[in-house]
Design a protein around this motif. Structure first.
Motif, PDB file in Angstrom:
ATOM      1  N   LEU A 490      16.414  53.357  -1.787  1.00 20.42           N
ATOM      2  CA  LEU A 490      17.537  52.622  -2.362  1.00 20.42           C
ATOM      3  C   LEU A 490      17.115  51.239  -2.847  1.00 20.42           C
ATOM      4  O   LEU A 490      17.530  50.776  -3.923  1.00 20.42           O
ATOM      5  CB  LEU A 490      18.657  52.493  -1.324  1.00 20.42           C
ATOM      6  N   GLU A 491      16.282  50.530  -2.069  1.00 19.42           N
ATOM      7  CA  GLU A 491      15.819  49.208  -2.491  1.00 19.42           C
ATOM      8  C   GLU A 491      14.962  49.294  -3.748  1.00 19.42           C
ATOM      9  O   GLU A 491      15.067  48.443  -4.652  1.00 19.42           O
ATOM     10  CB  GLU A 491      15.029  48.554  -1.358  1.00 19.42           C
ATOM     11  N   LYS A 492      14.108  50.315  -3.846  1.00 19.91           N
ATOM     12  CA  LYS A 492      13.281  50.491  -5.039  1.00 19.91           C
ATOM     13  C   LYS A 492      14.146  50.754  -6.267  1.00 19.91           C
ATOM     14  O   LYS A 492      13.915  50.186  -7.346  1.00 19.91           O
ATOM     15  CB  LYS A 492      12.303  51.641  -4.801  1.00 19.91           C
ATOM     16  N   GLU A 493      15.145  51.595  -6.081  1.00 20.40           N
ATOM     17  CA  GLU A 493      16.056  51.874  -7.199  1.00 20.40           C
ATOM     18  C   GLU A 493      16.818  50.606  -7.615  1.00 20.40           C
ATOM     19  O   GLU A 493      17.025  50.347  -8.808  1.00 20.40           O
ATOM     20  CB  GLU A 493      17.043  52.969  -6.790  1.00 20.40           C
ATOM     21  N   GLU A 494      17.204  49.784  -6.642  1.00 23.24           N
ATOM     22  CA  GLU A 494      17.918  48.554  -6.958  1.00 23.24           C
ATOM     23  C   GLU A 494      17.016  47.584  -7.724  1.00 23.24           C
ATOM     24  O   GLU A 494      17.454  46.948  -8.700  1.00 23.24           O
ATOM     25  CB  GLU A 494      18.409  47.897  -5.665  1.00 23.24           C
ATOM     26  N   GLU A 495      15.739  47.449  -7.324  1.00 24.95           N
ATOM     27  CA  GLU A 495      14.814  46.579  -8.045  1.00 24.95           C
ATOM     28  C   GLU A 495      14.599  47.061  -9.472  1.00 24.95           C
ATOM     29  O   GLU A 495      14.534  46.259 -10.416  1.00 24.95           O
ATOM     30  CB  GLU A 495      13.480  46.522  -7.300  1.00 24.95           C
ATOM     31  N   GLN A 496      14.497  48.372  -9.654  1.00 28.20           N
ATOM     32  CA  GLN A 496      14.314  48.921 -10.996  1.00 28.20           C
ATOM     33  C   GLN A 496      15.525  48.606 -11.875  1.00 28.20           C
ATOM     34  O   GLN A 496      15.389  48.209 -13.039  1.00 28.20           O
ATOM     35  CB  GLN A 496      14.089  50.431 -10.902  1.00 28.20           C
ATOM     36  N   LEU A 497      16.718  48.761 -11.328  1.00 25.86           N
ATOM     37  CA  LEU A 497      17.924  48.451 -12.102  1.00 25.86           C
ATOM     38  C   LEU A 497      17.995  46.973 -12.445  1.00 25.86           C
ATOM     39  O   LEU A 497      18.387  46.597 -13.557  1.00 25.86           O
ATOM     40  CB  LEU A 497      19.169  48.867 -11.309  1.00 25.86           C
ATOM     41  N   MET A 498      17.639  46.085 -11.514  1.00 24.40           N
ATOM     42  CA  MET A 498      17.649  44.654 -11.783  1.00 24.40           C
ATOM     43  C   MET A 498      16.649  44.294 -12.877  1.00 24.40           C
ATOM     44  O   MET A 498      16.928  43.448 -13.746  1.00 24.40           O
ATOM     45  CB  MET A 498      17.327  43.878 -10.510  1.00 24.40           C
ATOM     46  N   ALA A 499      15.457  44.935 -12.876  1.00 23.35           N
ATOM     47  CA  ALA A 499      14.467  44.673 -13.916  1.00 23.35           C
ATOM     48  C   ALA A 499      14.994  45.111 -15.277  1.00 23.35           C
ATOM     49  O   ALA A 499      14.798  44.422 -16.292  1.00 23.35           O
ATOM     50  CB  ALA A 499      13.154  45.399 -13.584  1.00 23.35           C
ATOM     51  N   GLU A 500      15.659  46.252 -15.326  1.00 25.22           N
ATOM     52  CA  GLU A 500      16.233  46.704 -16.599  1.00 25.22           C
ATOM     53  C   GLU A 500      17.298  45.729 -17.094  1.00 25.22           C
ATOM     54  O   GLU A 500      17.395  45.448 -18.289  1.00 25.22           O
ATOM     55  CB  GLU A 500      16.822  48.103 -16.428  1.00 25.22           C
ATOM     56  N   VAL A 501      18.113  45.221 -16.174  1.00 28.63           N
ATOM     57  CA  VAL A 501      19.142  44.266 -16.577  1.00 28.63           C
ATOM     58  C   VAL A 501      18.518  42.978 -17.122  1.00 28.63           C
ATOM     59  O   VAL A 501      18.962  42.431 -18.133  1.00 28.63           O
ATOM     60  CB  VAL A 501      20.073  43.959 -15.383  1.00 28.63           C
ATOM     61  N   ALA A 503      15.547  42.649 -18.517  1.00 30.27           N
ATOM     62  CA  ALA A 503      14.936  42.947 -19.808  1.00 30.27           C
ATOM     63  C   ALA A 503      15.989  43.014 -20.904  1.00 30.27           C
ATOM     64  O   ALA A 503      15.786  42.522 -22.024  1.00 30.27           O
ATOM     65  CB  ALA A 503      14.155  44.263 -19.731  1.00 30.27           C
ATOM     66  N   ALA A 504      17.120  43.615 -20.598  1.00 32.97           N
ATOM     67  CA  ALA A 504      18.196  43.677 -21.596  1.00 32.97           C
ATOM     68  C   ALA A 504      18.729  42.287 -21.908  1.00 32.97           C
ATOM     69  O   ALA A 504      19.108  41.991 -23.045  1.00 32.97           O
ATOM     70  CB  ALA A 504      19.326  44.582 -21.093  1.00 32.97           C
ATOM     71  N   ALA A 505      18.781  41.410 -20.894  1.00 29.84           N
ATOM     72  CA  ALA A 505      19.275  40.056 -21.129  1.00 29.84           C
ATOM     73  C   ALA A 505      18.308  39.244 -21.988  1.00 29.84           C
ATOM     74  O   ALA A 505      18.721  38.362 -22.745  1.00 29.84           O
ATOM     75  CB  ALA A 505      19.507  39.345 -19.798  1.00 29.84           C
TER      76      ALA A 505
END
Length: 707
Positions: A490-501, A503-505
């Protein structure tokens, strides 16, 4: 809510305090400066205003006193007689009359003195008339010293009077001292009346409140009454007599059959006969108290007959027994007194004249038959069709569609099942949660059983109780063995989502920079964050801020300083900025400033040489004038842009000549003036100063607060 609230009466000042209030208010609220050079009309109006203002202030204060105190002829007779008992009606009216007379005298004095000031021919004469007017009005107030002191004491006592309503439902207790009246009041109300084993513990009227049949009842405890003539009764006893005479209430006459109060039953019966006229038109109950000490059944027959004769002789009288100690019969006495008073109030209203006015506006119609025809019930065809479709499942005159939002009834059931109803088409269906909610009490009372929706391996397990202990272990202590692996995922998935956010910003997902450039950009960002944080920390330091003009200057002769080109290049390169162009622009600017300074110095030296050569052929006045012109030219040439932006000639700013320019400059200066604390005749500001009459002359022993 009481009809009269004497607690809102304002305090009454003494004569000395009233004079100080009037004179101080006149000094503060009227002009204080007048000169003999003024016109005589202005001087007269100045002193007439002071006299008139003093008269108005006295009239306002005395009128407020007269308005606050009630007029005995306008209030309820109970309060009028109570004031007569406590304060002496004649003395009370005399004091108020003297205050009213003093007000009229002050008005007359002011009127006469204003008429005389109108004909004053000098400031001194007007001032003497003003002093005479204020002195005469203050003398009138001094003579009211006794009346004001008496009214101040009356106000203090009236503010402590019980706030009772003479027109509401009232229960009144009376009898000889120490027979149990206050104890009974403490039992049935929330009052806390002092109870002691000696006579005349209660010295005034006490008011309590209780509830009966959702109505608020007023309970009054009166002081004890002794058996002697009316003229011999004191102020404490007369309060009880006044309440009995003027209040429409239910009266409880207490009799102590144990004779522990210090009075025999014969004396208590004699008191009843002496005050019997006060019980007229009232609901009367004779309460035999303290039956826990002396039971009624074991009482002597002669004493019983004496009490029973009192009940027979008095109209609307009943007999009850009770005990405050054991609380036997307390609630029955309260209920009986309230019921009897309530019935008498209803009967008096029905028998009064008001009921006739109401009955005249009421019309009662009695329908009569117009013919002998039989008219059966008519059922519309639409209703009959609905009944045929539903098989008579609904009520007569009510369709099945109208049951939406209402609790299901017995007509909605189909067969023996409680969960089936008939729909609009006539088919059976299962009840929904809304229908079940209305059937079982409505919102907030019934909630659905969500266990029915559980998806378990065996459907029979849905309604089983969840155990707390299973296989000898506590259910709450159960831990999944793979909990750490699941948490890491779950923590790995959360870090991946934060990185995508992030990058989009930042914009485009793909960057054109190579790895080294991206590393440099990241380093610049980190350094920027560091400087922002350090700036925030430095701002929070409690020290004076350094001006911008000297921030970059060298503070030591061995320190190169932040304005050197090499230091600037190093600092900017540490930020990742090329500073070559900035340094080149700084060099050009410094060269320009050097050229200007050199040129100015050369011009000054030439002018000095010219002056040295021309001084021999000029006089001292011409030399002085030349130096003055030179200094003026140097001052104006100091800023070329300023000299061009502001014209100096009068014609350039729309003025005729130098005289017009000087007048304009003077007017501009006068317009910029502000108030500097100077006061005039009508100035209302009160500055802090020493009062002359309190601080002049020789200081002797004693006080200095008298005029």
């Amino acid at each position: 809510m009481p009809v009269y609230n004497f607690k809102k009466m304002n305090p009454v000042p003494t004569a000395t305090e009233l004079i100080d209030i009037v004179l101080t208010r006149t000094q503060r609220r009227t002009p204080t400066v007048v000169h003999p050079g003024y016109k005589i009309n202005r001087i007269r109006s100045f002193y007439m205003r002071k006299i008139k203002f003093t008269q108005q202030t006295i009239s306002e204060r005395l009128t407020a006193i007269l308005t606050d105190f009630p007029r005995l002829s306008d209030i309820h007779p109970f309060y009028a007689d109570l004031c007569n008992t406590l304060y002496d009606k004649d003395h009370y009216k005399l004091a108020l009359g003297q205050i009213n007379t003093a007000r009229s005298l002050c008005d007359a004095i002011a009127r006469d003195m204003i008429r005389m000031v109108k004909y004053g021919d000098s400031l001194y004469r007007c001032k003497c008339l003003k002093r005479a007017a204020l002195g005469r009005m203050c003398t009138v107030l001094k003579r009211q010293k006794a009346s004001l002191a008496y009214l101040a004491e009356v106000r203090k006592h009236m503010s402590r009077l019980p706030a009772l309503d003479p027109n509401t439902r009232t229960i009144l207790m009376c009898g000889l001292p120490n027979v149990g009246k206050s104890s009974f009041m403490n039992k049935i109300t929330r009052a806390n009346v002092d109870v002691q084993p000696y006579a005349f513990t209660t010295k005034s009227l006490f008011v309590g409140h209780c509830d009966y049949r959702y109505l608020r009842w007023q309970v009054i405890d009166t002081p004890g009454i002794l058996d002697h003539s009316l003229e011999e009764r004191n102020t404490i006893e007369m309060q009880a007599i006044t309440a009995l005479a003027h209040l429409t209430c239910s009266v409880l006459y207490f009799v102590d059959i144990s004779e522990q109060c210090g009075y025999s039953i014969e004396q208590q019966c004699s008191l009843f006969r002496s005050i019997k006229p006060l019980f007229a038109n009232k609901e009367l109950i004779i309460v035999v108290n303290k039956i826990d000490v002396q039971p009624w059944d074991t009482l002597d027959k002669e004493k019983k007959d004496m009490i029973e004769e009192l009940v027979k002789d008095a109209p609307n009288c009943s007999f009850m027994t009770m005990s405050n100690m054991s609380e036997e019969g307390v609630s029955e006495v309260k209920a009986t007194a309230c019921d009897r008073l309530l019935a008498s109030r209803v009967e008096s209203r029905i028998s009064g004249k008001k009921i006739e006015g109401v009955m005249n506006r009421i019309q009662v119609f009695h329908p009569e038959k117009r013919d002998n025809l039989e008219r059966d019930v008519c059922i519309p065809e639409s209703v009959k069709k609905e009944l045929e479709l539903t098989g008579g499942a609904t009520k007569k005159g009510q369709t099945s569609s109208s049951r939406i939002g209402y609790a299901p009834t017995k007509y909605d059931l189909v067969g023996d099942s409680d969960d089936l109803v008939m729909d609009d088409a006539g088919a059976s269906r299962k009840k929904n949660a809304r229908e079940l909610m209305w059937e079982n009490g409505g919102p907030g009372v019934w909630a659905p059983d969500y266990r029915e929706q559980y998806d378990l391996k065996n459907p029979d397990w849905r309604f089983d109780a969840i155990p707390e202990i299973l296989d000898g272990k506590n259910i709450m202590d159960f831990v999944d063995p793979d909990i750490d692996a699941k948490l890491a995922a779950l923590e790995k998935e959360e870090e991946q989502l934060m990185a995508e956010v992030e990058a989009a910003a930042m914009g485009d997902d793909e960057s054109d920079l190579d790895e080294e450039e991206e590393a440099a950009v990241e380093a610049i960002r980190e350094r920027k964050k560091h400087f922002q944080m350090m700036s925030f920390v430095n701002k929070s330091v409690n020290r004076p801020t350094m001006p911008r003009a000297i921030r970059g200057r060298a503070k030591d002769k061995h320190d190169v300083g932040a304005l050197e080109s090499e230091e600037i290049r190093k600092k900017m390169e540490s930020y990742g900025v090329d500073a070559s162009r900035m340094l080149e622009r700084g060099r050009k600017r410094s060269r320009t400033m050097e050229r200007r300074l050199t040129k100015a110095l050369s011009n000054n030296s030439d002018d000095d040489m010219d002056d040295m050569t021309d001084t021999d052929s000029k006089s001292k006045g011409q030399i002085k004038k030349q130096k003055k012109e030179k200094a003026e030219k140097k001052r104006t040439d100091h800023s070329l842009a300023r000299s061009h932006s502001r014209p100096r000639e009068p014609s350039q700013v729309g003025l005729k000549d130098e005289a017009a320019a000087s007048i304009a400059k003077k007017l501009d200066k006068q317009g910029r003036k502000v108030w500097e604390g100077m006061s005039g005749e009508g100035d209302q500001r009160k500055a802090v100063h020493l009062v002359k009459w309190m601080n002049t002359g020789k200081k002797r022993m004693g006080t200095h607060n008298k005029r």
